[in-house]
Design an enzyme around this catalytic site. Structure first.
Site, mmCIF file in Angstrom:
data_model
loop_
_atom_site.group_PDB
_atom_site.id
_atom_site.type_symbol
_atom_site.label_atom_id
_atom_site.label_comp_id
_atom_site.label_asym_id
_atom_site.label_seq_id
_atom_site.Cartn_x
_atom_site.Cartn_y
_atom_site.Cartn_z
ATOM 1 N N GLU A 1 -11.457 7.377 -9.637
ATOM 2 C CA GLU A 1 -11.121 7.745 -8.478
ATOM 3 C C GLU A 1 -10.209 8.830 -8.584
ATOM 4 O O GLU A 1 -9.011 8.577 -8.973
ATOM 5 C CB GLU A 1 -10.607 6.478 -7.746
ATOM 6 N N CYS B 1 -10.274 6.834 1.434
ATOM 7 C CA CYS B 1 -11.072 6.071 0.738
ATOM 8 C C CYS B 1 -12.628 6.073 0.843
ATOM 9 O O CYS B 1 -13.310 5.581 0.304
ATOM 10 C CB CYS B 1 -10.545 4.604 0.797
ATOM 11 N N SER C 1 -5.110 0.766 -4.016
ATOM 12 C CA SER C 1 -5.892 1.176 -5.151
ATOM 13 C C SER C 1 -6.227 -0.141 -5.754
ATOM 14 O O SER C 1 -5.801 -1.208 -5.851
ATOM 15 C CB SER C 1 -4.863 1.997 -6.258
ATOM 16 N N GLU D 1 5.939 3.563 0.641
ATOM 17 C CA GLU D 1 7.142 4.441 0.705
ATOM 18 C C GLU D 1 7.086 5.944 0.599
ATOM 19 O O GLU D 1 7.854 6.577 0.801
ATOM 20 C CB GLU D 1 7.697 3.831 -0.608
ATOM 21 N N LYS E 1 4.589 -3.869 5.095
ATOM 22 C CA LYS E 1 5.244 -3.135 4.156
ATOM 23 C C LYS E 1 4.523 -1.838 3.867
ATOM 24 O O LYS E 1 3.428 -1.772 3.402
ATOM 25 C CB LYS E 1 5.384 -3.921 2.852
ATOM 26 N N PHE F 1 -0.808 5.158 1.408
ATOM 27 C CA PHE F 1 -0.037 6.309 1.846
ATOM 28 C C PHE F 1 -1.141 7.137 2.680
ATOM 29 O O PHE F 1 -0.620 7.997 3.595
ATOM 30 C CB PHE F 1 0.487 7.345 0.778
HETATM 31 P P1 NAD Z 1 -1.295 2.001 -4.198
HETATM 32 O O1 NAD Z 1 -2.160 1.104 -4.524
HETATM 33 O O2 NAD Z 1 -0.601 2.989 -4.798
HETATM 34 O O3 NAD Z 1 -0.296 1.515 -2.993
HETATM 35 C C1 NAD Z 1 -0.571 0.720 -1.961
HETATM 36 C C2 NAD Z 1 0.511 -0.187 -1.400
HETATM 37 O O4 NAD Z 1 0.866 -1.026 -2.557
HETATM 38 C C3 NAD Z 1 1.778 0.675 -1.296
HETATM 39 O O5 NAD Z 1 2.553 -0.061 -0.006
HETATM 40 C C4 NAD Z 1 2.492 0.477 -2.469
HETATM 41 O O6 NAD Z 1 4.160 0.305 -2.084
HETATM 42 C C5 NAD Z 1 2.256 -0.865 -3.050
HETATM 43 N N1 NAD Z 1 2.360 -0.846 -4.554
HETATM 44 C C6 NAD Z 1 2.077 0.257 -5.272
HETATM 45 N N2 NAD Z 1 1.948 -0.158 -6.704
HETATM 46 C C7 NAD Z 1 2.327 -1.452 -6.444
HETATM 47 C C8 NAD Z 1 2.540 -2.700 -7.648
HETATM 48 N N3 NAD Z 1 2.368 -2.381 -8.923
HETATM 49 N N4 NAD Z 1 2.750 -3.652 -7.254
HETATM 50 C C9 NAD Z 1 2.951 -4.105 -5.972
HETATM 51 N N5 NAD Z 1 2.691 -3.191 -4.845
HETATM 52 C C10 NAD Z 1 2.535 -1.801 -5.212
HETATM 53 O O7 NAD Z 1 -2.311 3.008 -3.058
HETATM 54 P P2 NAD Z 1 -1.784 4.450 -2.588
HETATM 55 O O8 NAD Z 1 -1.808 5.497 -3.584
HETATM 56 O O9 NAD Z 1 -0.891 4.268 -1.419
HETATM 57 O O10 NAD Z 1 -3.459 4.714 -1.599
HETATM 58 C C11 NAD Z 1 -4.436 5.203 -2.166
HETATM 59 C C12 NAD Z 1 -5.272 4.498 -2.782
HETATM 60 O O11 NAD Z 1 -5.878 3.286 -1.452
HETATM 61 C C13 NAD Z 1 -6.756 5.036 -3.191
HETATM 62 O O12 NAD Z 1 -7.043 4.159 -4.344
HETATM 63 C C14 NAD Z 1 -7.660 4.561 -2.035
HETATM 64 O O13 NAD Z 1 -9.158 4.354 -2.248
HETATM 65 C C15 NAD Z 1 -7.192 3.295 -1.551
HETATM 66 N N6 NAD Z 1 -7.471 3.150 -0.222
HETATM 67 C C16 NAD Z 1 -8.665 2.217 0.277
HETATM 68 C C17 NAD Z 1 -9.223 1.948 1.416
HETATM 69 C C18 NAD Z 1 -10.048 0.899 1.688
HETATM 70 O O14 NAD Z 1 -10.433 0.402 2.897
HETATM 71 N N7 NAD Z 1 -10.763 0.384 0.764
HETATM 72 C C19 NAD Z 1 -8.499 2.724 2.463
HETATM 73 C C20 NAD Z 1 -7.602 3.489 2.049
HETATM 74 C C21 NAD Z 1 -7.051 3.679 0.959
#
Ligand code: NAD
Length: 510
Positions: A395, A296, A241, A191, A188, A164
């Protein structure tokens, strides 16, 4: 251009608008009967309802991409480069529209949203050089009359699953190199703020990306799993994450796909006693509270060495009350809300818990958050944090800056290296020798020397170490091109009657 899928940002707050998939070059309403709420985090109002794709709908998007792939991969390099240049122009021309959509659904302030578009655009610009980037190698006369050369070819249908916090930039990190390399793409997006992805899809179509080459399916775990398990998806890029990244990497590779899964972070900024304290305080405040800490690469932990601690904490404390928190659409606001009410409450729970863990809350953002129904939390500063405390170990992904005090550079380095995450880190010092030693010793993928958010420029690659990345390649830059292509080596001999003979021995080169 075709009608814009996402309504203008000033209309987003009027009613709940449906946010549809983008398959085969058009908006496609979801048929699963499932959807999710999208909010304006500054007002707390639901503004959208995003379709959640079923396994069958994901299958349709993949089938559409698969059908479009042969024509796109056969499109000449110069034509693909021309389209990338047009994408660059259109994204730039519409940067304010994109930024307003980001602010309306994510909450980050407009200037920050424009910065996100600008950093994404740099990756599009890099991809404009695709003819040069895909040049192979050639060895003439590897053996008598035999030449050997290498080429790189697209993988096929590739998928991107994005978080997000950068709803435009992170998709651009993926689709710009992937499309330039000749792949067809299924995105994808998160959401929580999905409208930008559909708007970008329309701009890609206007730029000349053929229908079916770029598709967007919205949804949750159902849609993600369908992509991970689909036999026609060849590669998966993920940013999100750590627990989800681990799951994505395991599942995608378990289904025979290549996968790069970029994950969470806990970025430490080490401040040595000889550092310019005002510069370090400006950096810590900017990198800790920018985008409400939902980056991040945000600094979440300041490691103050020796006598740097007292003046540094004082300088950070003085800066916090000057930060204007509010609706990111307002021009003077510097920090917006968090993404959802649940996330805001989770972040606040770390502040609640900190004193019982032995840390000391110096500035409590719960006390200064703007009134109203928005998902606000003001900047928070917590001193005396240590490994073993939730506020240190986890985090938080919010505007909470922790301070940990150590006596020596070696202790500071050990803290960074023992941390399970290894995304970004920074050192603030005037001593070039120590900075160089830090760069040599530190266990993290991206290092800043007097630079708090060292996001690599587009012609390098982005990625962390340890629990911040699962997979072998970093994202965008040269490693992005490697990820989205497969190598092929051709060994070639043209018939020469003068040298032809039967030889059953293993081919020799000498
Ligand atoms: P998230 O992991 O909750 O979601 C990321 C994606 O995965 C979304 O599209 C979501 O719909 C999907 N998703 C969520 N839960 C899932 C599951 N159980 N099974 C399958 N798909 C699933 O992350 P977020 O809250 O959207 O973003 C924040 C996180 O992203 C933080 O941890 C941040 O550090 C990380 N991030 C990392 C980087 C990097 O380059 N390392 C960059 C940006 C964000």
């Amino acid at each position: 251009m075709t009608e814009v899928a996402a309504p203008p940002a000033d209309k987003l707050d009027q009613k709940v608008v449906p946010i549809n998939h983008w398959i085969g070059g058009r908006r496609v309403a979801g048929r699963s009967g499932r959807n999710g709420p999208v909010y304006n985090p500054a007002s707390g109002r639901q503004t959208g309802a995003v379709d959640f794709a079923s396994v069958e709908e994901v299958g349709e998007a993949v089938a559409t991409a698969k059908a479009a792939f042969p024509g796109w991969r056969a499109t000449s390099l110069s034509k693909r480069a021309e389209i990338m240049f047009r994408i660059r122009s259109l994204f730039h021309e519409h940067r304010e529209d994109i930024a307003r959509i980001l602010t309306a659904e994510h909450g980050k302030v407009l200037t920050d949203a424009l910065g996100e578009v600008a950093r994404g655009l740099e990756v599009v610009e890099f991809a404009c050089g695709i003819p040069q980037l895909l040049k192979g190698e050639y060895s003439e006369q590897a053996s008598t009359g035999i030449d050997v050369y290498s080429i790189r070819q697209p993988v096929g249908v590739v998928a991107g699953i994005t978080p997000f916090n950068f709803p435009a930039m992170v998709p651009m990190w993926m689709f710009a190199p992937a499309l330039a390399c000749g792949n067809a793409f299924v995105l994808k997006p998160s959401e929580k703020d999905p409208s930008a992805s559909v708007y970008l899809a329309e701009l890609l179509q206007e730029a000349g990306i053929p229908d079916g080459v770029f598709n967007v399916v919205h949804g949750d775990k159902v849609a993600v799993d369908a992509l991970l398990e689909h036999p026609d998806v060849g590669a998966v890029s993920f940013v999100g994450s750590t627990p989800v990244a681990q799951y994505i990497y395991r599942t995608a590779t378990g289904h025979g796909k290549r996968c790069q899964a970029l994950a969470g972070a806990k970025n430490h900024m080490v401040v040595l006693p000889d550092a310019d304290i005002d510069m370090a305080a400006d950096a810590a405040v900017s990198a800790g509270y920018g985008s409400a800490g939902e980056r991040c690469m945000a600094i979440s932990m300041v490691v103050a060495v020796g006598h740097a601690a007292e003046p540094l904490i004082e300088a950070i404390k003085q800066r916090i009350p000057k930060i204007k928190v509010g609706d990111g659409m307002q021009p003077d606001v510097e920090m917006g809300p968090l993404i959802t009410r649940e996330h805001r409450d989770r972040v606040a729970s770390f502040i609640e818990k900190a004193p019982s863990e032995g840390a000391s809350v110096v500035v409590d953002g719960r006390e200064n958050a703007p009134d109203g129904d928005g998902f606000f939390l003001a900047p928070t500063l917590i001193d005396e944090t240590k490994p073993g405390m939730a506020v240190y170990d986890e985090e938080i992904f919010g505007p909470v800056l922790g301070i940990t005090r150590v006596e020596t550079y070696d202790e500071a380095l050990a803290l960074v290296n023992e941390n399970p995450f290894g995304n970004g880190t920074a050192i603030f010092t005037r001593d070039g020798g120590v900075a160089r030693q830090f760069q040599f010793d530190v266990q993290a993928g991206m290092v800043g020397v007097n630079v708090p958010i060292p996001v690599p420029v587009a012609y390098y690659s982005f990625g962390g170490w340890k629990n911040s990345l699962f997979g072998d390649t970093h994202i965008y830059g040269p490693e992005g091109i490697t990820f989205y292509t497969r190598g092929k080596v051709v060994t070639s001999r043209w018939p020469d009657p003068a040298t032809s003979k039967v030889d059953l021995g293993f081919p020799q080169t000498r």
